[in-house]
Enzyme design. Structure first.
Site, short mmCIF file in Angstrom:
data_model
loop_
_atom_site.label_atom_id
_atom_site.label_comp_id
_atom_site.label_asym_id
_atom_site.label_seq_id
_atom_site.Cartn_x
_atom_site.Cartn_y
_atom_site.Cartn_z
N GLU A 1 0.83 -1.21 0.00
CA GLU A 1 0.00 0.00 0.00
C GLU A 1 0.87 1.26 0.00
OE1 GLU A 1 -4.25 1.50 1.63
OE2 GLU A 1 -3.56 -0.54 1.93
N ASP B 1 -4.13 -1.59 9.93
CA ASP B 1 -5.20 -2.25 9.18
C ASP B 1 -4.82 -3.67 8.79
OD1 ASP B 1 -6.34 0.21 9.43
OD2 ASP B 1 -6.17 0.75 7.32
#
Length: 385
Positions: A162, A174
């Site tokens: 990410e 996350d």
């Protein structure tokens, strides 16, 4: 039909054979601790009963052929060539990025596969549909190639994808909660040491998620700006990360920092105070004190609104409605990266109807947007099905 059934059924349909590998990774909701993860701080999320499923099977070559059910789109790339972004389809970045960084850790991994991805995490809602996808892809590759990767390593590879492939400079919360979540528990995560402590949810408590339907995009939004401001503040204090600054130390130098850069001072104030709130919230939950948890969630929301400046009017209104319905029996706050998405509320189960009705009666009238209301259960992290 759940995502796993959808993925398995679609695999037979799209590839005309039977899938042999099945994995599932949940989304998450963060109860408290926003924008603290990339500051080496503390967070307290739980995995939720919405997630991403992958069904697949090996090929006899080095091609990954991927079908995304949610978008009705295919992507194809080779594992024996450099993996580069496909700018035409954003979702492919999460898949390609994970595979690319798995190959960095495990250079011999070049096993091709056909796979179908299906998820039911609401997109652009702050519930980590992207992390759920990254962890699922990582686990699928681990199973496909019998790779010596722990679930924590898979989470960190997802974060790397990410950050460096997709371009959202997120922290590690996350992916860690999607990989390591525990049934019926929140997880207190130290984002520096990666130590995790399960915190039981009181047996009568409900976790409510209300989607504002104000979409956010952390890549083009101001998320990366907030991270740079936090790094500036850490440099001002002469520390590695804001995790290393106590509230007392901040108050001592707050005026000096504000004179240099008022915005950065406010960003730092949020992060430093939020770390303290997370630790106090964990203690409140250990004692089953939902009223104290509610106070801390209210403080967290005010801090995100006033100091970190990441809420929007619709989100503030949803929190106000939920808190009005709850009184002192629980709490509500924005959750996720900000600029839209969802709020989370935690309260006794007998409060759910009052919150649902209060929001249904007022939110759409005021904003023109219709909310989605979910009652979630704290769920297990990534699993092989």
């Amino acid at each position: 039909m759940n995502p796993q059934q959808t993925a398995t059924g679609l695999f037979s349909e799209k590839f005309n054979r039977t899938s042999t590998h099945h994995v599932y990774a949940p989304g998450r909701v963060n109860i408290i601790g926003e924008h603290t993860d990339y500051n080496d701080g503390f967070v307290m999320p739980c995995a939720i009963n919405y997630g991403t499923a992958i069904s697949g099977a090996k090929r006899h070559d080095h091609i990954f052929k991927v079908y995304a059910a949610d978008f009705d789109q295919f992507d194809e790339f080779r594992l024996d060539q450099e993996i580069v972004p496909n700018p035409a389809q954003k979702w492919t970045g999460y898949v390609r990025g994970v595979v690319k960084f798995i190959q960095q850790r495990c250079p011999t991994f070049s096993q091709g596969a056909d796979l179908v991805i299906s998820g039911n995490v609401p997109l652009s809602a702050g519930l980590s549909s992207s992390a759920s996808l990254e962890v699922a892809v990582g686990k699928f590759c681990q199973q496909l190639g019998s790779l010596p990767l722990t679930d924590t390593e898979i989470a960190l590879i997802g974060q790397q994808a990410e950050n460096q492939f997709v371009g959202a400079n997120c922290g590690n919360m996350d992916q860690l909660i999607s990989a390591l979540g525990q049934q019926d528990h929140l997880l207190l995560i130290d984002c520096r040491s990666l130590d995790t402590t399960p915190i039981p949810i009181p047996h009568n408590a409900a976790v409510m998620i209300i989607n504002s339907h104000v979409k956010h995009d952390l890549v083009s939004g101001e998320y990366n700006t907030r991270r740079r401001q936090c790094e500036r503040a850490a440099a001002f204090f002469g520390v590695k990360a804001l995790r290393d600054v106590s509230l007392a130390q901040f108050k001592q130098k707050e005026k000096e920092l504000a004179a240099l850069d008022a915005e950065t001072a406010k960003r730092a104030k949020h992060v430093i105070s939020e770390n303290q709130r997370v630790l106090e919230a964990a203690q409140a939950l250990r004692q089953g004190d939902l009223s104290r948890l509610g106070e801390l969630m209210a403080q967290s929301h005010a801090s995100m609104r006033d100091d970190f400046a990441i809420t929007v009017p619709e989100i503030d209104f949803l929190v106000e409605l939920a808190q009005t319905a709850l009184g002192d029996r629980g709490g509500a706050r924005m959750t996720g990266g900000g600029f839209g998405g969802c709020i989370v509320a935690v309260a006794p189960e007998d409060c759910v109807a009052a919150v649902r009705n209060m929001i249904a009666d007022n939110y759409e009238k005021q904003t023109g947007l219709k909310e989605d209301f979910y009652v979630c259960t704290a769920s297990q992290g990534v699993t092989v099905c």
